[in-house]
Design a protein around this motif. Structure first.
Motif: not given
Length: 248
Positions: A51-77
Motif C-alpha cells: 500500500g506504499y507509493r513507489f514508482s519505477r522512477e523512484d527505483a532509479y532515483l534511489n538506486e545505490g541506497r541499501t535496501g534498508a535505507a530505501t525502505i526507511r525513506l519510503v516509511c518517512d514519506r
C-alpha cells in the motif's frame, strides 16, 4: 565534452598535476548487469502490495541506497514506522521477487571495457549498494578472467552509510590502499555518482536508464556516455588524457 577536457577540468578542480591510475571502480546494477528493470519491477511490486507509493522512477532515483535505507525513506514519506525486523523482512520479499524474474543479462559492452581495464594493468573493484548475493556470486562466471574478489568488493553488507554518502567509495579506496587520483568510478545513477564525487573521484556516468543526462551531470559526473560500449570505445582516449595530465 571530450575525455581530455573532462580530465583537465577534474585535475584543475582537484589541484592535481596528473592522475596515476591504478584501478577502476564499477557499480554493478545498470553498469555491469542490465538488472535495473528487474529491480524496479520488484520494488514497485512489493511496495504496491504493502500500500506504499513507489514508482519505477523512484527505483532509479534511489538506486545505490541499501535496501534498508530505501525502505526507511519510503516509511518517512508515508508517515509510517517499521521495526528493523520488519524492514529486513520487506527487503527479503523484494529480493524474492527479483530472483523470480528472468536472469538479467550482462550490460552490453561491459565485458569489453573490463577486459581493456585489465589489459591496461589496472585493478577492478565493484562498489554497489546491492545486497543480492546471487548477482555478486555471478560476477566471475559472467566476466571470466577479470578476477573479482569478494574481499575487494564493497556491498550493502559492508557499509553503514550507503550511497549517496561517500562511505562506499572511501571504503573502496581504503581496501585498495589507493589515493583518489589513482582511481576512476563508473556509475549509472545519481546517488552513486554523488557518492563517488564526494569521495573525490573522477566519475564516469553511463546513462543506461530512463533518467535525464542532466540528472546525472548535476549529481557530479565528470564525463557522460550512454552505453558501456561507448566507454570501451573511448578507453584509449581516456588513458591518453590521464597520462598527459595538465600538460598542453
Amino acid at each position: 565534452m571530450t575525455c581530455r577536457q573532462a580530465i583537465q577540468a577534474f585535475l584543475a578542480a582537484s589541484r592535481y598535476e596528473r592522475m596515476d591510475l591504478k584501478a577502476i571502480l564499477f557499480d554493478m546494477d545498470g553498469v555491469l548487469y542490465d538488472s535495473m528493470p528487474n529491480h524496479a519491477e520488484a520494488w514497485v511490486s512489493v511496495m504496491t502490495d504493502c500500500g506504499y507509493r513507489f514508482s519505477r522512477e523512484d527505483a532509479y532515483l534511489n538506486e545505490g541506497r541499501t535496501g534498508a535505507a530505501t525502505i526507511r525513506l519510503v516509511c518517512d514519506r508515508e508517515g509510517i514506522s517499521l521495526s528493523d525486523r520488519e524492514i529486513d523482512a520487506l527487503y527479503d520479499e523484494k529480493k524474492d521477487v527479483f530472483r523470480s524474474l528472468p536472469e538479467p543479462a550482462p550490460m552490453p559492452g561491459g565485458y569489453d571495457l573490463l577486459k581493456k581495464v585489465t589489459e591496461s594493468g589496472l585493478a577492478t573493484m565493484v562498489v554497489t549498494g546491492s545486497g543480492h548475493a546471487d548477482l555478486l556470486d555471478r560476477l566471475n562466471r559472467t566476466f571470466p578472467g577479470i578476477a573479482f574478489r569478494r574481499d575487494r568488493m564493497v556491498t550493502a553488507f559492508d557499509v553503514k552509510h550507503g550511497k549517496p554518502h561517500p562511505e562506499p567509495y572511501l571504503m573502496a579506496l581504503a581496501k585498495g590502499r589507493w589515493h583518489p587520483r589513482e582511481v576512476m568510478a563508473v556509475e549509472n545513477a545519481p546517488l552513486g555518482i554523488a557518492s563517488a564525487h564526494a569521495a573525490g573521484l573522477f566519475t564516469i556516468a553511463v546513462n543506461t536508464g530512463p533518467l535525464s543526462d542532466a540528472c546525472l551531470l548535476d549529481a557530479g559526473a565528470d564525463l557522460l556516455f550512454h552505453r558501456m560500449a561507448d566507454v570501451a570505445d573511448a578507453w584509449e582516449e581516456l588513458m591518453t588524457a590521464t597520462e598527459r595530465g595538465i600538460r598542453k
